[in-house]
Design an enzyme around this catalytic site. Structure first.
Site, PDB file in Angstrom:
ATOM      1  CE  LYS A  14      -2.327  -1.177   3.693  1.00  0.00           C
ATOM      2  NZ  LYS A  14      -1.766  -2.514   3.956  1.00  0.00           N
ATOM      3  NE  ARG A  89      -5.730   0.717   9.311  1.00  0.00           N
ATOM      4  CZ  ARG A  89      -4.538   0.233   9.545  1.00  0.00           C
ATOM      5  NH1 ARG A  89      -4.399  -0.883  10.207  1.00  0.00           N
ATOM      6  NH2 ARG A  89      -3.473   0.864   9.133  1.00  0.00           N
ATOM      7  NE  ARG A 128       7.550  -3.529   6.979  1.00  0.00           N
ATOM      8  CZ  ARG A 128       6.265  -3.201   6.971  1.00  0.00           C
ATOM      9  NH1 ARG A 128       5.760  -2.539   5.947  1.00  0.00           N
ATOM     10  NH2 ARG A 128       5.481  -3.543   7.964  1.00  0.00           N
ATOM     11  NE  ARG A 134       8.033  -1.588  10.519  1.00  0.00           N
ATOM     12  CZ  ARG A 134       7.009  -1.011   9.905  1.00  0.00           C
ATOM     13  NH1 ARG A 134       7.203  -0.309   8.817  1.00  0.00           N
ATOM     14  NH2 ARG A 134       5.792  -1.150  10.374  1.00  0.00           N
ATOM     15  NE  ARG A 145       1.092  -5.611  11.284  1.00  0.00           N
ATOM     16  CZ  ARG A 145       2.212  -5.351  10.607  1.00  0.00           C
ATOM     17  NH1 ARG A 145       3.371  -5.837  11.020  1.00  0.00           N
ATOM     18  NH2 ARG A 145       2.180  -4.609   9.526  1.00  0.00           N
TER      19      ARG A 145
END
Length: 193
Positions: A14, A89, A128, A134, A145
């Protein structure tokens, strides 16, 4: 240019595709995470209220999120359209966004849905995590998630379908490049006025 809602599971691209679309069409870009951080940093009344919720580990009420988005939306250049990244969402959020835009005589435009196999998404997010350090991108958190996305956000796709806004783009691992996917999205957006 109409507004665009970019929609997909975590890791579907996104943010990446939003940046490319913004660069090509000169649209405004509203990323809910960026907007919240900016309001909090600026110390606005909305930002202070949002910070209070966040500091207490709570989700922001939809009404507060819409007020923050409306404030940001109104600051965007007129006539260029806006890409909404990370919002809505849920169905109530979509209905609130539709109402907020209608008050400005604007519509929601189109929804660009990015569909990517979860195995590919998991690999992307773990990669990532390594590249960006992260901590929230560990396998357990990512799977949670995905579950939240499937349960709470994915049903929104049907709402967009009923609104006649849904345009689905499926990533085929090993068969497509990022440029292929972008060109497919551009073919849709080039038809919008």
């Amino acid at each position: 240019m109409k507004n665009v809602i970019i929609f997909g599971a975590p890791g579907s691209g996104k943010g990446t595709y939003s940046e490319e679309i913004v660069n090509r069409y000169g649209m405004g870009h509203i990323s809910t995470g960026d907007v919240l951080r900016a309001q909090i940093k600026a110390g606005t009344e909305l930002g202070k209220t949002a910070k209070n919720y966040i500091d207490n580990g709570q989700l922001l009420p939809d009404s507060l999120m819409i007020d923050i988005l409306a404030d940001t939306y109104d600051s965007m250049p007129a006539g260029k359209g806006v890409i909404f990244d990370g919002f809505p969402r849920t169905i109530p959020q979509a209905e609130a966004l539709k109402e907020m835009l209608a008050k400005r005589n604007h519509d929601m435009g189109v929804m660009v849905e990015l569909v990517v196999d979860e195995k590919v998404l998991l690999a992307r997010l773990l990669n990532r995590a390594i590249e960006q350090g992260r901590a929230d991108d560990n396998e357990e958190t990512i799977k949670k998630r995905f579950a939240v996305y499937r349960e709470q956000t994915a049903p929104l796709a049907e709402w967009f379908e009923k609104e006649g806004m849904r345009h689905t783009f499926v990533w085929k691992e090993g068969e497509m490049t990022k440029e292929d996917m972008l060109n497919n999205i551009y073919a849709l957006l080039d038809t919008l006025k």
